[in-house]
Design a protein around this motif. Structure first.
Motif, PDB file in Angstrom:
ATOM      1  N   GLU A  31      -4.447   5.030  -0.149  1.00 20.73           N
ATOM      2  CA  GLU A  31      -5.758   5.660  -0.366  1.00 20.73           C
ATOM      3  C   GLU A  31      -6.474   5.016  -1.553  1.00 20.73           C
ATOM      4  OE1 GLU A  31      -4.480   9.694  -0.915  1.00 20.73           O
ATOM      5  OE2 GLU A  31      -4.898  10.220   1.161  1.00 20.73           O
ATOM      6  N   GLN A  72     -13.560  -0.057  -0.813  1.00 16.17           N
ATOM      7  CA  GLN A  72     -14.851   0.558  -0.513  1.00 16.17           C
ATOM      8  C   GLN A  72     -15.816   0.345  -1.683  1.00 16.17           C
ATOM      9  OE1 GLN A  72     -14.561   4.826  -0.027  1.00 16.17           O
ATOM     10  NE2 GLN A  72     -16.278   4.856   1.402  1.00 16.17           N
ATOM     11  N   ARG A 132     -10.028   2.979  -1.346  1.00 19.38           N
ATOM     12  CA  ARG A 132     -11.197   3.353  -2.161  1.00 19.38           C
ATOM     13  C   ARG A 132     -11.662   2.187  -3.030  1.00 19.38           C
ATOM     14  NH1 ARG A 132     -12.065   6.660   1.244  1.00 19.38           N
ATOM     15  NH2 ARG A 132     -11.428   8.815   1.056  1.00 19.38           N
TER      16      ARG A 132
END
Length: 93
Positions: free
Chosen positions: A64, A71, A68
């Motif tokens: 995760e 992103q 992120r």
């Protein structure tokens, strides 16, 4: 640090104190130590916040975090726009 100051006596290893004094510059050792303690308090507060969030939502998985970060990297590239087109040295791949 806008609050009133108060004098304290602390003990620390000599090598750490000498290194801090050498790096403190014109602001002085007291300001250097106060800034270091303030940063540690911020870290402690953040760790407490993370513990509360993980207790409520479960631990954060490395995948995760990686997703992120990717992103955010893509969002920064999009904000840079085509006018930079590699001017920052970032690869297109």
């Amino acid at each position: 640090m806008s609050e009133h100051t108060q004098k304290y006596s602390i003990s620390m290893p000599r090598d750490i104190a000498e290194a801090a004094r050498a790096r403190s510059g014109p602001s002085g050792l007291s300001a250097y130590v106060a800034a270091a303690v303030a940063r540690q308090i911020e870290r402690d507060d953040l760790n407490e916040l993370i513990a509360v969030a993980e207790a409520e939502h479960g631990p954060v998985v490395d995948a995760e975090v990686t997703a992120r970060r990717e992103q955010l990297r893509r969002a920064r590239e999009q904000q840079s726009g085509p006018e930079t087109n590699g001017a920052t040295g970032a690869s297109a791949a």
